[in-house]
Design an enzyme around this catalytic site. Structure first.
Site, PDB file in Angstrom:
ATOM      1  N   HIS A 117      39.141  13.233  61.643  1.00 26.16           N
ATOM      2  CA  HIS A 117      37.778  13.357  61.102  1.00 26.16           C
ATOM      3  C   HIS A 117      36.791  12.400  61.806  1.00 26.16           C
ATOM      4  O   HIS A 117      35.793  12.833  62.396  1.00 26.16           O
ATOM      5  CB  HIS A 117      37.767  13.025  59.610  1.00 26.16           C
ATOM      6  CG  HIS A 117      38.777  13.748  58.783  1.00 26.16           C
ATOM      7  ND1 HIS A 117      38.677  15.092  58.498  1.00 26.16           N
ATOM      8  CD2 HIS A 117      39.906  13.322  58.159  1.00 26.16           C
ATOM      9  CE1 HIS A 117      39.693  15.452  57.720  1.00 26.16           C
ATOM     10  NE2 HIS A 117      40.453  14.404  57.514  1.00 26.16           N
TER      11      HIS A 117
HETATM   12  C1  BDR Z   1      36.770  11.375  55.545  1.00 22.38           C
HETATM   13  O1  BDR Z   1      37.280  10.770  54.357  1.00 22.38           O
HETATM   14  C2  BDR Z   1      38.013   9.630  54.675  1.00 22.38           C
HETATM   15  O2  BDR Z   1      39.215   9.586  53.973  1.00 22.38           O
HETATM   16  C3  BDR Z   1      38.226   9.639  56.163  1.00 22.38           C
HETATM   17  O3  BDR Z   1      38.232   8.318  56.677  1.00 22.38           O
HETATM   18  C4  BDR Z   1      37.065  10.438  56.688  1.00 22.38           C
HETATM   19  O4  BDR Z   1      35.944   9.612  56.930  1.00 22.38           O
HETATM   20  C5  BDR Z   1      37.392  12.739  55.682  1.00 22.38           C
HETATM   21  O5  BDR Z   1      37.096  13.528  54.586  1.00 22.38           O
END
Ligand code: BDR
Ligand code: CA
Length: 306
Positions: free
Chosen positions: A239
């Site tokens: 992500h």
């Molecule tokens: C996002 O949520 C967090 O858990 C991760 O670091 C990322 O920024 C993904 O949904």
């Protein structure tokens, strides 16, 4: 070269994004602010500093920010990221002190001192960014841009939600902050689950083997982080590194400009990010496709560089 101030909540994928940035000559990280999200803010603040120290970048200042979202209690994601927020990677506690200024003041100071020059990267809930914008209404337009990881926009089969069936974690955690930031007038590039859940953009056990061949501290730490994700979640979702990658090679992602609604409150649709209309005059650009193999190649080559 992008000069960056970065608000984060490390977090395994924030950590991978930070490693990527520190191995990328296209990006210079001037300062980091930390927010509660994946872990309580004391832990995200310690994590940012111990990663920097491990990579010999302890000179980059880290300022701590909000301990809670604007209107909701924190619901962390340690069950996903491990009890230390970093997949039990065993980094020593940081020695560097925190930068002795609140995150939103530090963030604002950096931007005000270099109007039009800094890109804000935000890879956690948007609480600190919302505070900074509330205190300084001129900040959004003084940014070179705001690149954030957040949202699920139904633009691909993967854009559905991870914290709830309908909402992505960062936006869900602090929807009031996201609402303020998305309506602030900033030029926003939003990288959401539509691209980050694309299986072609995830690291698998073969990629892990490649990372393990690296001899640098960056490769060593990345291998630990990716190993935890592959072991417990089957693959490593990228992500936050994907958000950072837009600064490294904008051609990796397609963006569509749109009007976006953020659902606030605490109902079933909390944190939903809804595209109201595609509109090329809008300042919100939502990632709609990624060249996964090319992104992973870029990630691996940067991480493995000596
Ligand atoms: C996002 O949520 C967090 O858990 C991760 O670091 C990322 O920024 C993904 O949904
Ligand atoms: Ca994050």
């Amino acid at each position: 070269m992008h000069k960056v101030v970065w608000d984060m909540d490390p977090g395994i994928d924030d950590a991978l994004a930070l490693i990527l940035a520190l191995k990328s000559p296209e990006v210079q990280v001037l300062g980091i602010t930390t927010v509660a999200g994946n872990a309580p803010v004391e832990m995200t603040s310690a994590n940012a500093r111990c990663i920097l120290e491990f990579l010999n970048e302890g000179g980059i200042p880290v300022a701590m920010g909000a301990a809670n979202p604007l209107n909701h209690p924190l619901e962390d994601a340690l069950s996903y990221h491990g009890p230390d927020g970093l997949g039990n990677c065993g980094l020593p506690l940081p020695l560097t002190p925190l930068y002795p200024v609140k995150a939103w003041d530090f963030l604002a100071r950096l931007v005000l001192d270099a109007p039009g020059e800094l890109t804000l990267v935000a890879t956690g809930p948007l609480t600190n960014v919302a505070y900074a914008f509330e205190l300084h209404a001129e900040l959004p337009e003084l940014l070179a841009g705001l690149v954030l990881m957040g949202g699920a926009y139904d633009l691909t089969p993967y854009g559905k939600g991870n914290r709830t069936p309908f909402a992505e974690f960062n936006i869900w955690q602090d929807p009031e902050a996201a609402h303020a930031v998305f309506n602030s007038g900033a030029n926003i590039f939003a990288v959401g689950l539509d691209v980050s859940m694309d299986p072609a953009a995830c690291l698998n056990s073969q990629h892990l083997e490649q990372i393990r061949t690296g001899r640098t501290p960056a490769a060593h730490l990345a291998a630990q982080l990716v190993e935890y994700e592959v072991k417990y979640h089957g693959c490593c979702r990228m992500h936050d590194p994907l958000a950072l990658a837009t600064l490294l090679d904008a051609s990796l992602l397609d963006f569509t400009s749109a009007r976006v609604e953020i659902v606030t409150g605490n109902d079933w649709d909390r944190g939903v990010t809804r595209i109201l209309a595609a509109d090329s005059s809008q300042l919100i650009h939502v990632a709609s496709a990624v060249d996964g193999p090319r992104f992973l190649k870029l990630f691996l080559s940067h991480i493995l560089e000596e």
